[in-house]
Structure formats: C-alpha cells, structure tokens
Design an enzyme around this catalytic site. Structure first.
Site, PDB file in Angstrom:
ATOM      1  N   HIS A   1       8.960  -1.536 -13.532  1.00 38.75           N
ATOM      2  CA  HIS A   1       8.429  -2.885 -13.291  1.00 38.75           C
ATOM      3  C   HIS A   1       7.792  -3.471 -14.541  1.00 38.75           C
ATOM      4  O   HIS A   1       6.979  -4.372 -14.471  1.00 38.75           O
ATOM      5  CB  HIS A   1       7.434  -2.857 -12.122  1.00 38.75           C
ATOM      6  CG  HIS A   1       8.066  -2.418 -10.829  1.00 38.75           C
ATOM      7  ND1 HIS A   1       7.349  -2.111  -9.703  1.00 38.75           N
ATOM      8  CD2 HIS A   1       9.374  -2.238 -10.494  1.00 38.75           C
ATOM      9  CE1 HIS A   1       8.189  -1.747  -8.735  1.00 38.75           C
ATOM     10  NE2 HIS A   1       9.407  -1.819  -9.194  1.00 38.75           N
TER      11      HIS A   1
ATOM     12  N   ASP B   1       0.397  -0.265 -15.846  1.00 37.61           N
ATOM     13  CA  ASP B   1      -0.849  -0.043 -16.578  1.00 37.61           C
ATOM     14  C   ASP B   1      -0.677   0.685 -17.913  1.00 37.61           C
ATOM     15  O   ASP B   1      -1.634   0.842 -18.671  1.00 37.61           O
ATOM     16  CB  ASP B   1      -1.849   0.723 -15.688  1.00 37.61           C
ATOM     17  CG  ASP B   1      -1.264   2.010 -15.114  1.00 37.61           C
ATOM     18  OD1 ASP B   1      -0.471   2.675 -15.817  1.00 37.61           O
ATOM     19  OD2 ASP B   1      -1.603   2.349 -13.965  1.00 37.61           O
TER      20      ASP B   1
ATOM     21  N   PRO C   1      -6.892  -0.841  -9.442  1.00 38.64           N
ATOM     22  CA  PRO C   1      -6.538  -0.954  -8.025  1.00 38.64           C
ATOM     23  C   PRO C   1      -5.031  -0.853  -7.810  1.00 38.64           C
ATOM     24  O   PRO C   1      -4.258  -1.262  -8.664  1.00 38.64           O
ATOM     25  CB  PRO C   1      -7.034  -2.356  -7.648  1.00 38.64           C
ATOM     26  CG  PRO C   1      -7.082  -3.118  -8.931  1.00 38.64           C
ATOM     27  CD  PRO C   1      -7.325  -2.115 -10.028  1.00 38.64           C
ATOM     28  N   ASP C   2      -4.636  -0.238  -6.692  1.00 37.38           N
ATOM     29  CA  ASP C   2      -3.207  -0.267  -6.379  1.00 37.38           C
ATOM     30  C   ASP C   2      -2.899  -1.613  -5.728  1.00 37.38           C
ATOM     31  O   ASP C   2      -3.773  -2.462  -5.584  1.00 37.38           O
ATOM     32  CB  ASP C   2      -2.790   0.933  -5.511  1.00 37.38           C
ATOM     33  CG  ASP C   2      -3.369   0.860  -4.109  1.00 37.38           C
ATOM     34  OD1 ASP C   2      -4.096  -0.102  -3.810  1.00 37.38           O
ATOM     35  OD2 ASP C   2      -3.104   1.767  -3.309  1.00 37.38           O
ATOM     36  N   PHE C   3      -1.673  -1.817  -5.347  1.00 39.91           N
ATOM     37  CA  PHE C   3      -1.285  -3.141  -4.877  1.00 39.91           C
ATOM     38  C   PHE C   3      -1.516  -3.360  -3.383  1.00 39.91           C
ATOM     39  O   PHE C   3      -2.026  -4.368  -2.966  1.00 39.91           O
ATOM     40  CB  PHE C   3       0.201  -3.399  -5.198  1.00 39.91           C
ATOM     41  CG  PHE C   3       0.422  -3.709  -6.644  1.00 39.91           C
ATOM     42  CD1 PHE C   3       0.580  -5.017  -7.076  1.00 39.91           C
ATOM     43  CD2 PHE C   3       0.438  -2.703  -7.588  1.00 39.91           C
ATOM     44  CE1 PHE C   3       0.762  -5.317  -8.415  1.00 39.91           C
ATOM     45  CE2 PHE C   3       0.622  -2.980  -8.932  1.00 39.91           C
ATOM     46  CZ  PHE C   3       0.782  -4.282  -9.346  1.00 39.91           C
ATOM     47  N   ARG C   4      -1.102  -2.371  -2.609  1.00 38.24           N
ATOM     48  CA  ARG C   4      -0.965  -2.657  -1.187  1.00 38.24           C
ATOM     49  C   ARG C   4      -2.018  -2.071  -0.269  1.00 38.24           C
ATOM     50  O   ARG C   4      -1.982  -2.314   0.919  1.00 38.24           O
ATOM     51  CB  ARG C   4       0.424  -2.202  -0.725  1.00 38.24           C
ATOM     52  CG  ARG C   4       1.500  -3.063  -1.347  1.00 38.24           C
ATOM     53  CD  ARG C   4       2.880  -2.471  -1.180  1.00 38.24           C
ATOM     54  NE  ARG C   4       3.812  -3.081  -2.120  1.00 38.24           N
ATOM     55  CZ  ARG C   4       4.439  -4.224  -1.918  1.00 38.24           C
ATOM     56  NH1 ARG C   4       4.273  -4.876  -0.804  1.00 38.24           N
ATOM     57  NH2 ARG C   4       5.255  -4.711  -2.821  1.00 38.24           N
TER      58      ARG C   4
ATOM     59  N   ASN D   1       4.266   1.681 -12.264  1.00 41.51           N
ATOM     60  CA  ASN D   1       2.979   1.158 -12.726  1.00 41.51           C
ATOM     61  C   ASN D   1       3.140   0.338 -13.998  1.00 41.51           C
ATOM     62  O   ASN D   1       3.967   0.644 -14.845  1.00 41.51           O
ATOM     63  CB  ASN D   1       2.016   2.321 -12.974  1.00 41.51           C
ATOM     64  CG  ASN D   1       1.756   3.104 -11.704  1.00 41.51           C
ATOM     65  OD1 ASN D   1       2.016   2.599 -10.614  1.00 41.51           O
ATOM     66  ND2 ASN D   1       1.277   4.322 -11.839  1.00 41.51           N
TER      67      ASN D   1
END
Ligand SMILES: [Zn+2]
Length: 447
Positions: free
Chosen positions: A250, A233, A154-157, A231
């Site tokens: 990040h 991931d 899933p993405d964040f926003r 990302n």
C-alpha cells in the site's frame, strides 16, 4: 391328455393380449401347436415393447443426467465468467491480482505427504524445531497494522482506537476519504496533511517492534524470500529490511513523492518538511512544479490508485515459491492482499500470528461443528495473541533470544513478569473467536 393339461396351464399364464389365442379343451394338437406359436409370438411382441419402453426410459434417464451435467457446467462457467468479470473490474481499478477463490486445501495429497509438512504437529514448537533445523530458506511474511500497534501507531479498523474512528473530527463524508485520491485532489487535502503529520515515520517517535526485528533477523540468516506489508509506516525499512526484500503493498511514507494529479515526481525531502510542518504552514501542501495545479503526496496508495508495480511483479512467484508463510497482525480483509495467503502451495506450512483467527486458516471450532466430515489440520500453526508477545516466545523456541535482544526468563513462555500480557492474549483469543463467528469473511476490492 397330458398335452391338454399343459396347454391349459400355459393359457393361465397368458395375459390379456394373448386371449385371442386361448387354448380350449376341444382343440386338436395342431390347434394347440398353432395357438402356442401365436402365444409365443405375442409374448415376443410384448417383450419387444417392454425392451422399447425400457430403452425409452433409459434414454430419458441419460437425457436427464446430461441435463444435470449441462446445468452443472453452466453453473461452473457462470462462476468462471463472474470471477473473470470481477477480476477485470479489479484490474481496471488497478487492484486486479490474486483470485479470492481458494482451492480445497490438501485435496489430492496423501496422508504421508501431509505428514511430511509438520509431522502432524501444528504447534509453534514443532515449527520452531524445523526452522531451527534450517528447513526453510524461502520464508514469505504477510503483515498488517497489528505489527505496529505497540509503537503507538494506530491501526485502521479497530473500533474506537483505529485510525478510521479517529478521523471523525475532520468531518469527512466517509472515513476512507482521508486516503481518497479524488477527495485529496478535488475536495480537501487538509485532512490528509493533518493525519500525515501524526503518522509520519519519525525514527525518534516510532521505533521498529520486536516483530520487525524478527523479519530483519530472518533476512540476515538468509531465510527471507520477501516481506509483504500493508503498513505505510516504513518501520520495516527502519528495522533494516532491504528494499529488494520488501513489497510495500500500500506504499509508504518514506518513498519518493508524486503529484496527486499528474503523477510527476516530487522532491522527497521538500515534501517531508511540508508534511512535518503542516501546522506552521496552515497545511498548505506542496504544489506540483510540473503541472502547477496538483499537490504532492507521499507514495501511499490512495483509494483510486494502482498498487505498486513491485506487487504485481513478484507476488505469484513468491507465494508459489515460498517454503513457509507467516501471516502477522492483519485482518486479511483487504483484497488483493488478503488473497495472497490462498496462493501458498498445499504442502507448505503457514503460521498465523494475530489477535483473532482470520482468512481460511485452520478453525478448530468450525471443524468440530462439521463433525466427522471435518478435515485434519496438517499445516496451519495458529497463535492467537499480540504479535510481539508471540514473536518473543517464538524467538525463544528458535534460540534467537540473544540476537533479537530478549531475555530467556521473560515473555509469555517464561512465566514471570508478563502475566498481564498473557492475560491480554487470552482475552484477545476469546474475543477473536467470537468476532470470527460474528463477522465471517469479507472481501473488498478496495485497498
Ligand atoms: Zn502535477
């Protein structure tokens, strides 16, 4: 008599201050001459006064202009001080890097120079032709969560499906607390451990996407200067992008772990086992052997932590040295990452592959609204849609389809079989434009 007549005419021309010297009919030639001299002297005085007044008015105008200049300078200085202050605050937070302010694009560039960038053809086809002609050797990629959504991460926003929408079940005071260092250290580390288990880059579960493979291909062809990813991931690594070509802005699940409290390094493998078996061990976490107080975490940048040193060491030279910048799957809303794209030199083309228009990329609608004052797009290739769909079409144009493993007959440019995907892209295009209008641009100091 003639002189009298002319003297009378003259007297009519005289103004009030000169009335004293008015010529009358009985005046002798000497009187007329004297009075004329007086009148001339009076006129000279008036002229001097007018000059003086004019000079005063001029000084007043100059003073007001200088005041205007001073005001403008003050405003510019104020902006500078404010920007500096924001920069300092950001630096203090460990996120101080590129400025948010973008210079006026293409200002000072001649029409010929602009033409050289993409030949006045900002289509994906035109860019592909140039890339195929090996025009670009220093491509910088800026990427975000949109590049990984097709793997199921899933993405964040994104509202509803985004990570922050899903963390409601953990009863956090605010969604971002799940990646907040203070919350992890002092309040509750369990929510992070739960989400870490779900997100941990298990090569069996999450495979690099076509977009990740495209980056690897650019690297193999010697065209990749650097890939900046937001990302965590680790899919760029799994795709085979070398560590030295990668800046994980990040952080990543896959790097060496560290204590959330004292920052001492933790055993990477032990940490992975603890995270992947969270359910069995009651999300007890891995205690730091150094301070025996804090808990270990993967090197993901939490709120309240510094960005990796690699980011600060490389971003300036990379952005200024790139000859093509491709931005993919990011909302460009999280500073300082979002500001990188502003550092691309004016004569370097940029490509946006995203569901919606973001950042300061060329906005056709906005330019139309400006009317005649609108500029000309000479360098932004904007492709709205899903990353994999667009990259697939791009690879076909580039002739990379064999190397990347996509059939020539499929995909959005092939026509058959992917009508659904194309429809989705169009929908995203429309909703993207609408969102863009509604939300505008937001810059945050958070990471
Ligand atoms: Zn520690």
């Amino acid at each position: 008599m003639g002189s009298q007549t002319s003297a009378k005419d003259l007297s009519e021309v005289q103004q009030d201050p000169m009335k004293k010297g008015a010529i009358s009919e009985g005046d002798s030639a000497v009187d007329v001459s004297r009075k004329l001299s007086e009148t001339i002297a009076g006129l000279r005085r008036t002229s001097d006064q007018i000059s003086k007044t004019k000079s005063n008015v001029q000084s007043a105008i100059t003073a007001s202009q200088s005041l205007e200049n001073k005001w403008q300078k003050f405003q510019a200085d104020f902006d500078k001080i404010l920007n500096n202050a924001i920069g300092q605050i950001a630096k203090g937070m460990g996120v101080g890097v590129p400025d948010a302010a973008a210079a006026d694009e293409g200002e000072g560039m001649t029409t010929e120079k602009k033409f050289e960038v993409l030949g006045n053809d900002c289509s994906m086809k035109s860019l592909a032709r140039r890339l195929r002609g090996e025009k670009y050797k220093n491509v910088v990629i800026l990427m975000g969560a949109g590049c990984s959504v097709s793997t199921g991460i899933p993405d964040f926003r994104t509202k509803g499906t985004g990570l922050y929408s899903q963390v409601e079940k953990y009863n956090l005071p605010y969604a971002e607390a799940i990646f907040d260092l203070h919350y992890f250290n002092e309040v509750d580390k369990t929510p992070f451990h739960k989400i870490a288990k779900e997100m941990y880059p298990d090569p069996e579960k999450f495979k690099p996407t076509l977009t990740h493979k495209f980056i690897k291909l650019l690297q193999d062809k010697g065209m990749l200067l650097r890939c900046y990813t937001q990302n965590i991931d680790g899919l760029e690594r799994l795709a085979g992008v070398h560590e030295d070509k990668l800046v994980e802005a990040h952080g990543s699940f896959l790097g060496d772990g560290l204590c959330g409290l004292c920052k001492a390094p933790c055993d990477k493998d032990k940490l992975r086992d603890v995270l992947l078996n969270g359910e069995k061990n009651g999300y007890s976490g891995l205690k730091c052997e150094e301070c025996d107080k804090g808990f270990c975490k993967p090197p993901i940048v939490f709120f309240g932590e510094n960005l990796p040193a690699r980011f600060g060491q490389n971003y300036k030279a990379d952005m200024q040295g790139c000859d093509l910048c491709i931005v993919m799957g990011t909302s460009l809303k999280v500073a300082p990452f979002s500001n990188l794209v502003n550092l691309v030199p004016d004569d370097v083309p940029r490509m946006l592959v995203n569901r919606e228009l973001v950042g300061d990329f060329w906005d056709e609608e906005q330019e139309k609204e400006k009317g005649k004052g609108g500029g000309v797009n000479y360098r932004d290739v904007v492709e709205l849609g899903d990353c994999d769909d667009t990259i697939e079409a791009f690879c076909k144009l580039l002739g990379y389809h064999d190397e990347i493993g996509v059939g020539v007959g499929s995909g959005k440019s092939g026509g058959s079989g992917k009508q659904k995907a194309r429809g989705k892209s169009m929908k995203a295009k429309v909703s993207g434009l609408l969102n863009r209008k509604a939300s505008g641009r937001r810059v945050s100091l958070n990471i």
